[in-house]
Design a protein around this motif. Sequence first.
Motif, PDB file in Angstrom:
ATOM      1  N   ILE A  58       0.827  -1.213   0.000  1.00 37.19           N
ATOM      2  CA  ILE A  58       0.000   0.000   0.000  1.00 37.19           C
ATOM      3  C   ILE A  58       0.858   1.259   0.000  1.00 37.19           C
ATOM      4  O   ILE A  58       0.587   2.217  -0.742  1.00 37.19           O
ATOM      5  CB  ILE A  58      -0.947   0.011   1.214  1.00 37.19           C
ATOM      6  CG1 ILE A  58      -1.864  -1.202   1.189  1.00 37.19           C
ATOM      7  CG2 ILE A  58      -1.777   1.293   1.221  1.00 37.19           C
ATOM      8  CD1 ILE A  58      -2.763  -1.271  -0.033  1.00 37.19           C
ATOM      9  N   THR A  61       2.255   2.122  -3.389  1.00 34.64           N
ATOM     10  CA  THR A  61       1.259   2.362  -4.433  1.00 34.64           C
ATOM     11  C   THR A  61       0.847   3.832  -4.379  1.00 34.64           C
ATOM     12  O   THR A  61       0.491   4.327  -3.309  1.00 34.64           O
ATOM     13  CB  THR A  61       0.017   1.478  -4.227  1.00 34.64           C
ATOM     14  OG1 THR A  61       0.402   0.105  -4.240  1.00 34.64           O
ATOM     15  CG2 THR A  61      -1.003   1.722  -5.337  1.00 34.64           C
ATOM     16  N   ILE A  66      -4.880   4.222  -5.736  1.00 28.43           N
ATOM     17  CA  ILE A  66      -5.798   3.658  -4.740  1.00 28.43           C
ATOM     18  C   ILE A  66      -7.170   4.293  -4.895  1.00 28.43           C
ATOM     19  O   ILE A  66      -8.207   3.613  -4.832  1.00 28.43           O
ATOM     20  CB  ILE A  66      -5.242   3.877  -3.319  1.00 28.43           C
ATOM     21  CG1 ILE A  66      -3.908   3.139  -3.159  1.00 28.43           C
ATOM     22  CG2 ILE A  66      -6.245   3.402  -2.267  1.00 28.43           C
ATOM     23  CD1 ILE A  66      -3.235   3.358  -1.827  1.00 28.43           C
ATOM     24  N   ALA A  91     -10.038   5.004   1.040  1.00 23.30           N
ATOM     25  CA  ALA A  91      -8.755   5.094   0.338  1.00 23.30           C
ATOM     26  C   ALA A  91      -7.719   5.840   1.174  1.00 23.30           C
ATOM     27  O   ALA A  91      -6.573   5.392   1.320  1.00 23.30           O
ATOM     28  CB  ALA A  91      -8.951   5.782  -1.013  1.00 23.30           C
ATOM     29  N   TYR A  95      -4.279   4.109   2.981  1.00 27.68           N
ATOM     30  CA  TYR A  95      -2.967   4.636   2.602  1.00 27.68           C
ATOM     31  C   TYR A  95      -2.237   5.238   3.803  1.00 27.68           C
ATOM     32  O   TYR A  95      -1.063   4.941   4.048  1.00 27.68           O
ATOM     33  CB  TYR A  95      -3.152   5.697   1.512  1.00 27.68           C
ATOM     34  CG  TYR A  95      -1.870   6.281   0.980  1.00 27.68           C
ATOM     35  CD1 TYR A  95      -1.078   5.563   0.078  1.00 27.68           C
ATOM     36  CD2 TYR A  95      -1.445   7.552   1.365  1.00 27.68           C
ATOM     37  CE1 TYR A  95       0.099   6.108  -0.417  1.00 27.68           C
ATOM     38  CE2 TYR A  95      -0.276   8.098   0.862  1.00 27.68           C
ATOM     39  CZ  TYR A  95       0.498   7.369  -0.028  1.00 27.68           C
ATOM     40  OH  TYR A  95       1.661   7.904  -0.517  1.00 27.68           O
TER      41      TYR A  95
END
Length: 217
Positions: A58, A61, A66, A91, A95
Amino acid sequence: MNTLTDNLDIFAEGFKNTLILFFFSAIFALVLGTIVAALRVSPVTPMRALGTLYVNVIRNTPLTLIFVFFVFGYPRLGFPNPGFVVLAIVALSLYTATYVSEAIRAGINTVPVGQAEAARAIGLPFGPTMSLVILPQAFRAVLPPLMSVFIALLKNTTVAAGFSVLEAGAIRAYLSERNYPAMQSLLWVALGFILLVLILSFVQRTLEKKWKVGGAR
């Protein structure tokens, strides 16, 4: 001033939604990040591996990707669509939780090993040892970096503007449709974020003083 006074409805709605995104995302990220941090220091290898996998995947990314998944990919999976605001909170929470977990894990590593050993010596299992002994001390140690994570979260809420969420980052686009200068709109939005960051910094200093006094006692 006309840019602000003539469009108070847009500014109020935008910053209201920004605060909603920030508040709920911060809470969920703190809870999830604490759990992940506990997994990362767990004596059970599969739990450590799970926490490490989550953080590495995560965190590496881009946040925009996301958002793209939750806004466009998630509804195609056949699950109920709770709306863009809720999906934006999910989201942001997922994150930000990775950064929260790493900050808390760093704080856990500052707690003397003897604290955990003493807790185990009196029969406390891993869960109560973390919640009652380790984490309270870790939170005191990582308050400044943790607040920096939340300040970054506040700024990251502007990503939601690109996914049909009317928050502070979208104010400029709305005012452009009303033929107001983009630079003036951006300056007012920037001032709003500066004020919010100053408030978070004040909260940080207040908690630091409170916990410092508490620790001294």
